[in-house]
Write an enzyme that holds these catalytic residues in place. Structure first.
Site, PDB file in Angstrom:
ATOM      1  N   ARG A 284     -11.136  -0.527   2.294  1.00 35.99           N
ATOM      2  CA  ARG A 284     -12.192  -0.732   2.102  1.00 35.99           C
ATOM      3  C   ARG A 284     -12.983  -0.800   0.543  1.00 35.99           C
ATOM      4  NH1 ARG A 284     -12.364   4.820   5.150  1.00 35.99           N
ATOM      5  NH2 ARG A 284     -10.814   4.345   5.896  1.00 35.99           N
TER       6      ARG A 284
ATOM      7  N   LYS B 108       1.395   7.959   0.405  1.00 33.86           N
ATOM      8  CA  LYS B 108       1.998   8.317   1.677  1.00 33.86           C
ATOM      9  C   LYS B 108       3.824   8.577   1.637  1.00 33.86           C
ATOM     10  CE  LYS B 108      -0.470   3.557   3.613  1.00 33.86           C
ATOM     11  NZ  LYS B 108      -1.740   4.373   4.408  1.00 33.86           N
TER      12      LYS B 108
ATOM     13  N   GLU C  19      -7.893   2.814   0.605  1.00 33.01           N
ATOM     14  CA  GLU C  19      -8.105   1.904  -0.706  1.00 33.01           C
ATOM     15  C   GLU C  19      -9.206   0.646   0.343  1.00 33.01           C
ATOM     16  OE1 GLU C  19      -5.254   1.804   0.780  1.00 33.01           O
ATOM     17  OE2 GLU C  19      -5.287  -0.241   1.538  1.00 33.01           O
TER      18      GLU C  19
ATOM     19  N   ASP D 284       0.781  -1.060  -0.373  1.00 34.71           N
ATOM     20  CA  ASP D 284      -0.321   0.199  -0.185  1.00 34.71           C
ATOM     21  C   ASP D 284       0.797   1.349   0.345  1.00 34.71           C
ATOM     22  OD1 ASP D 284      -2.246   1.507   0.219  1.00 34.71           O
ATOM     23  OD2 ASP D 284      -2.450   1.244   2.795  1.00 34.71           O
TER      24      ASP D 284
ATOM     25  N   ASP E  43      -5.491   6.399  -0.559  1.00 31.55           N
ATOM     26  CA  ASP E  43      -5.006   5.520   0.513  1.00 31.55           C
ATOM     27  C   ASP E  43      -6.253   5.262   1.095  1.00 31.55           C
ATOM     28  OD1 ASP E  43      -3.279   4.283   1.700  1.00 31.55           O
ATOM     29  OD2 ASP E  43      -2.418   6.171   3.393  1.00 31.55           O
TER      30      ASP E  43
HETATM   31  N1  BES Z   1      -3.472   0.437   5.088  1.00 29.81           N
HETATM   32  C1  BES Z   1      -3.522   1.766   6.044  1.00 29.81           C
HETATM   33  C2  BES Z   1      -4.328   1.183   7.282  1.00 29.81           C
HETATM   34  C3  BES Z   1      -2.645   1.371   8.476  1.00 29.81           C
HETATM   35  C4  BES Z   1      -3.040   2.388   8.735  1.00 29.81           C
HETATM   36  C5  BES Z   1      -2.165   0.047   8.111  1.00 29.81           C
HETATM   37  C6  BES Z   1      -1.555   1.736   9.722  1.00 29.81           C
HETATM   38  C7  BES Z   1      -1.069  -0.081   8.776  1.00 29.81           C
HETATM   39  C8  BES Z   1      -0.270   0.745   9.760  1.00 29.81           C
HETATM   40  C9  BES Z   1      -4.760   2.109   4.812  1.00 29.81           C
HETATM   41  O1  BES Z   1      -5.109   1.397   4.247  1.00 29.81           O
HETATM   42  C10 BES Z   1      -4.947   3.215   4.809  1.00 29.81           C
HETATM   43  O2  BES Z   1      -4.110   4.421   4.514  1.00 29.81           O
HETATM   44  N2  BES Z   1      -5.808   4.053   5.923  1.00 29.81           N
HETATM   45  C11 BES Z   1      -5.930   5.597   5.914  1.00 29.81           C
HETATM   46  C12 BES Z   1      -7.550   6.543   5.104  1.00 29.81           C
HETATM   47  C13 BES Z   1      -8.010   7.771   5.534  1.00 29.81           C
HETATM   48  C14 BES Z   1      -7.470   8.175   4.130  1.00 29.81           C
HETATM   49  C15 BES Z   1      -8.797   7.307   5.372  1.00 29.81           C
HETATM   50  C16 BES Z   1      -5.413   6.254   7.064  1.00 29.81           C
HETATM   51  O3  BES Z   1      -6.086   4.836   8.058  1.00 29.81           O
HETATM   52  O4  BES Z   1      -4.866   6.216   7.339  1.00 29.81           O
HETATM   53 ZN    ZN Z   2      -4.024  -0.409   2.871  1.00 36.14          ZN
HETATM   54 ZN    ZN Z   3      -4.113   2.807   2.603  1.00 33.53          ZN
END
Ligand code: BES
Ligand code: ZN
Ligand code: ZN
Length: 494
Positions: free
Chosen positions: A349, A275, A347, A268, A345
């Site tokens: 869901r 990120k 993604e 990701d 990001d």
């Molecule tokens: N894979 C990430 C969530 C994540 C963060 C997993 C840290 C493990 C460690 C997910 O896809 C993500 O990036 N979520 C975002 C959502 C936001 C953009 C609404 C997040 O949590 O920042």
């Molecule tokens: Zn993710």
């Molecule tokens: Zn993500």
């Protein structure tokens, strides 16, 4: 590691180390500990008086050439206060701690002596799980391996009977399945693309005797999984949907069908909503939910629940390639719902939307999903609890009972209707992020719920618990295998 039940009295067991554990406030050393203390000429009492043996949780005290025992060493692990002792999860930790303490010290054969009152099947299972999970190492890609291994673990002091032998097998299946999942989670993304994950799942299914079908990009397009395709299109690596099936020997008509859905983003980057570089390497574990569910299927193949289980894993990379979806794009999910992609990001869901919908199409009457979904769950629960969402509440509560039985910490999180308001879009049916006013883990869960509809469903946000940055005495750093035990317990009880 070979695990055997040893029926000899502990004093005559030949091993490189005999392991047992001691409770706080036990300095008079009753029972087995009292016997050992006397056999060793009061060396335990002496250590206790010197303050070296305090019995605080997971403290380790090693004695060489303990008199009165055939074993060459005696390892005493602290078990803390008896009233705070959780028989299963603490026994697991003690066993894992002992293994991880003795392995680098060249011990090849250990004997684990259970204490009074813990000689039954549940204890045996917990100890075996703890030993096997504790044995996991992340050195696959290191040229110079340490080459230290515990070859044999003897379980001493257990009650005799088939119950205990079955429990040892059960513990072995769970421990090995956890390690199977952890190995996948540890793989870097260049060694585990969606196609490679599918191949690994295929190999596992074949060995375990499970049914498997891999949907390739053509089939995915045919099924109109627009939310998954939107995420996948930023990468040159094509997506896969992995479907693994367990069918009981005598399926009952009208019986529930459990669907296990796991997020498998093999890397990701965040996509166009990219990120930061710091820690991005860890996003190889964004397939942890998928690996956990594959591990659960591996365990269920051996433990044979009475219901059918279908596992659906959407696997993709999330990359910012030239064809990548962009913030503001609208995609049409398989269900027909339109989604405004505010943040690429978010993604997980998106791919789960199509996966849970497809699982229902395949006939799942009940669902559990596991996903490294949000950073917000770490804000709420740190790396202590898994965030557990679900509806109806009774279904979630039943699942939480399994988590408790399995000794995994999970905490119920809210998905009240107010969170739905936060994912309303101005131009599509829903948007893939909340309004930015907090509640990120709950809005993420609500998004999935839109595609689950009224199907009883549990969503496990394992973003902060699937991976640990620091080793624990009983577990190496890296992937934890969290949630597998609870999911398996739940399926077996269903
Ligand atoms: N894979 C990430 C969530 C994540 C963060 C997993 C840290 C493990 C460690 C997910 O896809 C993500 O990036 N979520 C975002 C959502 C936001 C953009 C609404 C997040 O949590 O920042
Ligand atoms: Zn993710
Ligand atoms: Zn993500």
């Amino acid at each position: 590691m070979e695990i055997q039940i040893e029926n000899q009295p502990y004093a005559s067991v030949q091993a490189d180390a005999l392991v047992t554990y001691v409770f706080d406030q036990e300095h008079k050393f009753d029972g087995i500990l009292g016997e050992i203390d006397r056999a060793t000429d009061g060396r335990l009492s002496a250590l206790a008086s010197a303050g070296e043996l305090t019995a605080k949780p997971l403290e380790t005290v090693l004695l060489h050439f303990p008199g009165g025992l055939r074993a060459e060493r005696l390892l005493v692990v602290g078990a803390g206060k008896p009233d705070k002792f959780a028989p299963l999860s603490d026994l697991r930790k003690i066993a894992g701690t002992a293994l991880r303490f003795l392995k680098p010290r060249g011990v090849k054969k250990l004997a684990f002596l259970v204490r009074e009152g813990e000689q039954g099947p549940r204890a045996a299972e917990a100890i075996v799980e703890g030993l096997i999970a504790g044995d996991f190492e992340s050195d696959k890609y290191r040229s110079e391996k340490k080459n230290r291994a515990i070859e044999t673990a003897l379980l001493v002091g257990l009650e005799a009977g088939p119950g205990v032998a079955d429990a040892v097998d059960h513990g072995r299946v769970i421990g090995e399945s956890m390690n199977f999942a952890r190995e996948l989670i540890n793989e870097p993304s260049n060694k585990l693309t969606p196609r490679m994950l599918a191949a690994r799942a295929e190999a596992m299914a074949k060995e375990a005797g499970l049914g498997i079908e891999i949907l390739d990009e053509r089939k995915i397009a045919e099924l109109k999984m627009g939310a998954l395709i939107g995420v996948a299109q930023g990468s040159i690596e094509p997506p896969r949907v992995i479907v693994v099936r367990y069918t009981p020997a005598e399926p009952r008509p009208g019986a529930p069908v459990l669907g296990l859905v796991g997020k498998a983003v093999t890397f990701d980057t965040g996509g166009i909503s990219i990120k930061p570089a710091n820690n991005m390497e860890k996003m190889k574990y964004d397939m942890g939910g998928g690996a956990t569910m594959l591990g659960a299927m591996r365990a269920l193949a051996a433990l044979k629940p009475s219901i059918s289980v279908i596992c659906v894993i959407p696997a993709t990379e999330n990359m910012p390639g030239g064809r990548a979806q962009k913030p503001g794009d609208v995609v049409v999910a398989m269900s027909g719902k339109t989604i405004e992609v505010i943040n690429t990001d978010a993604e997980g869901r998106l791919i789960l939307a199509d996966a849970v919908f497809y699982a229902r199409k395949l006939g799942c009457t009940h669902l559990i999903d596991a996903a490294t979904l949000t950073g917000a769950i770490e804000v709420a629960l740190a790396n202590v609890h898994v965030g557990a969402f679900g509806a109806p509440r009774e279904y979630l509560d039943r699942f939480l009972e399994s988590a408790k039985a399995a000794g995994e910490k999970m905490w119920p999180m809210p998905i009240d209707d107010e969170y739905e308001e936060m994912i309303k879009s101005t131009i599509a049916d829903i948007r893939n992020t909340g309004s930015g006013k907090g509640g990120g883990a709950s809005t993420g869960a609500w998004f999935i719920k839109e595609f689950v509809d009224d199907t009883p469903w549990v969503h496990l946000d394992i973003a902060s618990t699937c991976w640990i940055d620091e080793a624990r005495p009983w577990l190496a750093k890296g992937p934890t295998g969290v949630a597998l035990r609870s999911v398996v317990d739940f399926a077996l009880k269903m």
